[in-house]
Design a protein around this motif. Structure first.
Motif, short mmCIF file in Angstrom:
data_model
loop_
_atom_site.label_atom_id
_atom_site.label_comp_id
_atom_site.label_asym_id
_atom_site.label_seq_id
_atom_site.Cartn_x
_atom_site.Cartn_y
_atom_site.Cartn_z
N LEU A 481 25.16 35.69 44.42
CA LEU A 481 25.98 35.01 43.41
C LEU A 481 27.31 34.63 44.02
CD1 LEU A 481 25.57 36.96 40.03
CD2 LEU A 481 25.03 34.55 40.44
N MET A 482 27.78 33.42 43.72
CA MET A 482 29.07 32.95 44.21
C MET A 482 29.80 32.22 43.09
SD MET A 482 28.17 31.56 48.05
CE MET A 482 27.00 30.36 47.43
N ALA A 515 26.03 36.05 31.68
CA ALA A 515 27.48 36.30 31.71
C ALA A 515 27.79 37.26 30.57
CB ALA A 515 28.26 35.01 31.55
N MET A 516 28.46 38.36 30.91
CA MET A 516 28.74 39.38 29.91
C MET A 516 30.21 39.77 29.95
SD MET A 516 25.38 41.77 30.48
CE MET A 516 25.34 41.45 32.24
N ARG A 566 31.37 39.92 33.76
CA ARG A 566 30.32 40.36 34.69
C ARG A 566 29.21 39.32 34.70
NH1 ARG A 566 28.19 46.32 35.50
NH2 ARG A 566 29.94 46.15 36.95
N LEU A 567 28.89 38.83 35.88
CA LEU A 567 27.78 37.92 36.09
C LEU A 567 26.62 38.69 36.71
CD1 LEU A 567 29.83 34.98 37.65
CD2 LEU A 567 29.09 35.17 35.27
N THR A 568 25.44 38.60 36.13
CA THR A 568 24.25 39.23 36.72
C THR A 568 23.20 38.16 36.96
OG1 THR A 568 23.15 39.73 34.62
CG2 THR A 568 24.71 41.36 35.46
N PHE A 581 17.93 41.85 42.29
CA PHE A 581 18.99 41.84 41.30
C PHE A 581 20.33 41.84 42.01
CE2 PHE A 581 22.15 44.15 38.80
CZ PHE A 581 22.04 43.55 37.55
N THR A 582 21.31 41.15 41.46
CA THR A 582 22.67 41.20 41.99
C THR A 582 23.65 40.98 40.85
OG1 THR A 582 24.16 40.36 43.71
CG2 THR A 582 22.84 38.73 42.54
N LEU A 583 24.88 41.40 41.08
CA LEU A 583 25.91 41.19 40.07
C LEU A 583 27.23 40.88 40.76
CD1 LEU A 583 27.92 43.91 39.92
CD2 LEU A 583 25.97 44.86 38.75
N LYS A 584 28.12 40.29 39.99
CA LYS A 584 29.45 39.94 40.49
C LYS A 584 30.43 39.99 39.32
CE LYS A 584 31.96 36.19 42.88
NZ LYS A 584 32.33 36.95 44.08
#
Length: 692
Positions: A481-482, A515-516, A566-568, A581-584
């Motif tokens: 994710l970017m 997006a949370m 938080r972006l997942t 899975f990734t998050l940013k």
């Protein structure tokens, strides 16, 4: 032989504590110029004037008695009799007569470098053949002395002493590791009433209320004082200062992000009869603790740990569980805070084996109990780095905060658990404190742990009974994710998900992006802002980018002080069910507050200041208000209200104040409106001496 009777007489006409000389010598003049405040292990002067010719220096022999606490005794060290001697003994209470006459006695008194801190009374004793005549002299306050080489808190660095004891202003680092924000803070430890409030805090601790005499006997130990302060800054077990709250509503108190200094909090606690102040979160707890400890004379600094683990079961593993949509299930008690703030205090640790002196981590935020009480530390930072989990206090808990592993699992609709991600490097990033002598950030991560992935780091993990996670082969499906580097509040957030197919055949993947709302301290479960799903075909060895935009209309209502989102992203191979899975976490940048001082600021003269602010959001800001605060500049807080700011509109307000203290001071400004709150700005102002 029968003991002599004691007789208390009020024949002392006056006592000059020479505050104008003693307090500057003891670096306490900023606290008060009207009462004697000394640092232990350092001499001070007093002069006693008798009503009549009471003293014959050729015949009379005086003793002095210093006492502290409600039931002073010689055996407990809270009642200290000492005679006049020919020279000062720097290792204990001692005194010499500087000069004397029949009606006047001038003394140089030297307190012990391990003296109990707090309020003391002083009396003269003249022993005759049939009675002991006691002349009450008065009261003074004893503090720790980091300038004294015999004191446990001795710090042999002038720059650090100026920063960690004498500086009333500071910077607390918040936000997230990829975008660190600076929060200005007025510690205000030398405001005149703060010392009394700090001593009142000690007197309200459960240990003091249960056994005041025993508590006072232990007040010579900085370890004991630090542990007491760590417990008393939160109110979970006692009549402490702050009530912690991490969820809205905050209508019956103050939202934690509103605070800009410790003084208002301490005064509210004091004026309310020691009722807890609502509300605090980690940076507020830490900042108030820093104020109290600096006030008492212990060198202290505020420290921020980004990606800070809260390990509830002590296994050094932080487990996160998500469903197939990429939404957090919230079933684990563990968590990772975007940032967490504690303090470090400097001291020798005579209670531990050698090698544990120096900075000690203290955490007043109530997380887990330590010896049955919500407090944490002091834990030697050296012991944390070396994985010495048998060292007290609370080394294992703080070790996990900076070193725990992260394990992410996905649960299918049928309840099958798939471990999809293990990260041994995520926790404990960019551990930060304010630089000495400037507002820059000092990275102290290496104080807490060895470089990630090094052999020494692995050895320490084993020493701390940490599980080694075996290396896994490279995944055939990879996901990243970017976002754009700087994202301003009010603009669109551009998110790019890059799917990499490392297989020799094309694959069809289901990509889910969420997006949370993210709180700095907890998970984002239940606060979904936007969900996106798409099936994507990716050729062999191809990287494919999917872009999603998040508008202010979508995210605006979810933001709080830290503007964290938080972006997942979750990608699932439709054929093999392989998933990744990734998050940013991102932090949106608020508009700036610009502060300009007009002319040269001078003590006791009006200072004009311009405060400017521009609304960069696409909506109008209503009920706008600036709140100003600054130790030595403004008494309490100053509010300026100015109605509505339309999109793109800017405003400048001229304000004035009269500084009461010289030197470098920090003016902080907080902006609030109905839909944009707790925007912070600050400026350092050097107040010059009044021209004569």
């Amino acid at each position: 032989m029968a003991s002599t009777a004691e007789c208390v007489v009020q024949d002392v006409s006056s006592v000059d504590f020479h505050c104008e000389k003693n307090n500057p010598d003891h670096r306490t003049a900023e606290i008060s110029a009207k009462r004697l405040i000394v640092r232990r292990g350092q001499p001070f002067h007093i002069t006693v004037q008798f009503k009549r010719n009471q003293y014959n220096p050729d015949v009379d022999r005086f003793k002095l008695v210093a006492q502290t606490g409600p039931s002073p005794s010689e055996t407990s060290g809270t009642k200290i009799p000492f005679s006049l001697s020919d020279s000062i003994n720097k290792r204990r209470w001692s005194a010499v007569a500087a000069c004397s006459s029949r009606s006047r006695l001038s003394l140089i008194i030297h307190s012990a470098p391990n003296a109990k801190i707090g309020r003391h009374t002083l009396a003269l004793q003249k022993i005759t053949s049939d009675q002991t005549v006691i002349y009450p002299v008065g009261e003074f306050v004893v503090l720790f002395n980091p300038w004294c080489s015999e004191d446990e808190v001795f710090l042999n660095d002038a720059g650090q002493l100026n920063e960690y004891v004498l500086n009333e202003q500071g910077i607390i680092f918040t936000g997230c590791s990829e975008y660190i924000q600076r929060l200005p803070w007025n510690f205000g430890q030398f405001e005149e009433d703060i010392l009394d409030i700090c001593l009142k805090l000690l007197d309200n601790s459960p240990k003091h209320l249960k056994n005041p005499a025993k508590d006072c006997t232990r007040r010579g130990s900085p370890v004991y004082i630090c542990r007491t302060v760590s417990a008393m800054v939160n109110c979970n077990d006692d009549n402490g200062i702050l009530f912690g709250k991490w969820d809205a509503p905050y209508t019956d108190g103050v939202y934690p992000g509103k605070w800009s200094g410790s003084v208002a909090i301490l005064r509210q606690w004091n004026n309310s009869g020691c009722q807890p102040v609502c509300y605090g979160q980690c940076w507020v707890f830490a900042a108030v603790a820093c104020t109290v400890l600096r006030c008492l004379g212990i060198p202290t600094r505020v420290v921020t740990n980004f990606e800070s683990a809260h390990d509830t079961n002590g296994n050094l593993i932080i487990e996160s569980e998500y469903d197939e949509k990429g939404l957090e299930l919230g079933r684990s008690g563990d968590s990772i805070w975007n940032f967490h703030v504690w303090v470090e205090s400097w001291m020798a640790r005579y209670d531990l084996r050698p090698g544990n002196d120096g900075w000690q981590a203290l955490d007043p935020t109530p997380q887990e109990k330590s010896e049955g009480v919500y407090c944490c530390g002091p834990a030697p930072v050296k012991a944390i780095k070396e994985g010495e989990t048998d060292i007290c206090y609370d080394v294992p808990f703080i070790f996990a905060e900076v070193n725990a592993d992260c394990v992410t699992s996905i649960y299918s609709e049928k309840g099958k658990k798939m471990k999809v991600h293990t990260d041994t490097r995520h926790v404990g990033q960019r551990i930060s404190t304010k630089c000495v002598g400037s507002d820059d950030r000092e990275d102290i991560t290496n104080n807490y742990k060895y470089p990630e992935g090094s052999e020494e780091e692995r050895r320490i993990f084993e020493l701390a009974d940490k599980r080694r996670v075996p290396l896994k082969p490279e995944k055939r499906l990879q996901l990243h994710l970017m976002t754009n580097d700087l994202i301003y509040n009010g603009t669109n957030v551009k998110v790019s998900a890059v799917i990499s197919n490392k297989n020799s055949m094309k694959r069809v993947y289901t990509l889910k992006i969420n997006a949370m709302k993210k709180k700095y301290s907890r998970s984002s479960r239940g606060k979904c802002i936007k969900m996106y799903q798409q099936e994507i075909t990716v050729a062999p060895s191809e990287d494919k980018t999917v872009e999603v935009e998040l508008s202010y209309t979508e995210y605006g209502e979810f933001l709080d002080k830290y503007n964290l989102i938080r972006l997942t992203a979750l990608a699932i191979d439709g054929e093999t069910n392989e998933s990744v899975f990734t998050l940013k976490d991102i932090s949106l940048i608020n508009p700036n507050i610009t502060i300009q001082v007009r002319g040269a600021p001078v003590l006791s003269q009006e200072v004009m200041t311009g405060i400017s602010f521009e609304n960069i959001l696409p909506v109008a800001l209503t009920n706008c208000v600036f709140t100003l605060e600054g130790a030595g500049l403004i008494d309490g807080q100053m509010e300026i209200r100015f109605g509505t700011l339309n999109p793109g509109e800017a405003i400048t307000k001229e304000v004035s104040f009269i500084p009461k203290k010289m030197g470098l001071k920090k003016l902080t400004v907080d902006f609030d409106s109905d839909c944009l709150k707790d925007v912070k700005g600050y400026i350092n102002i050097d107040i010059q001496e009044e021209k004569k």
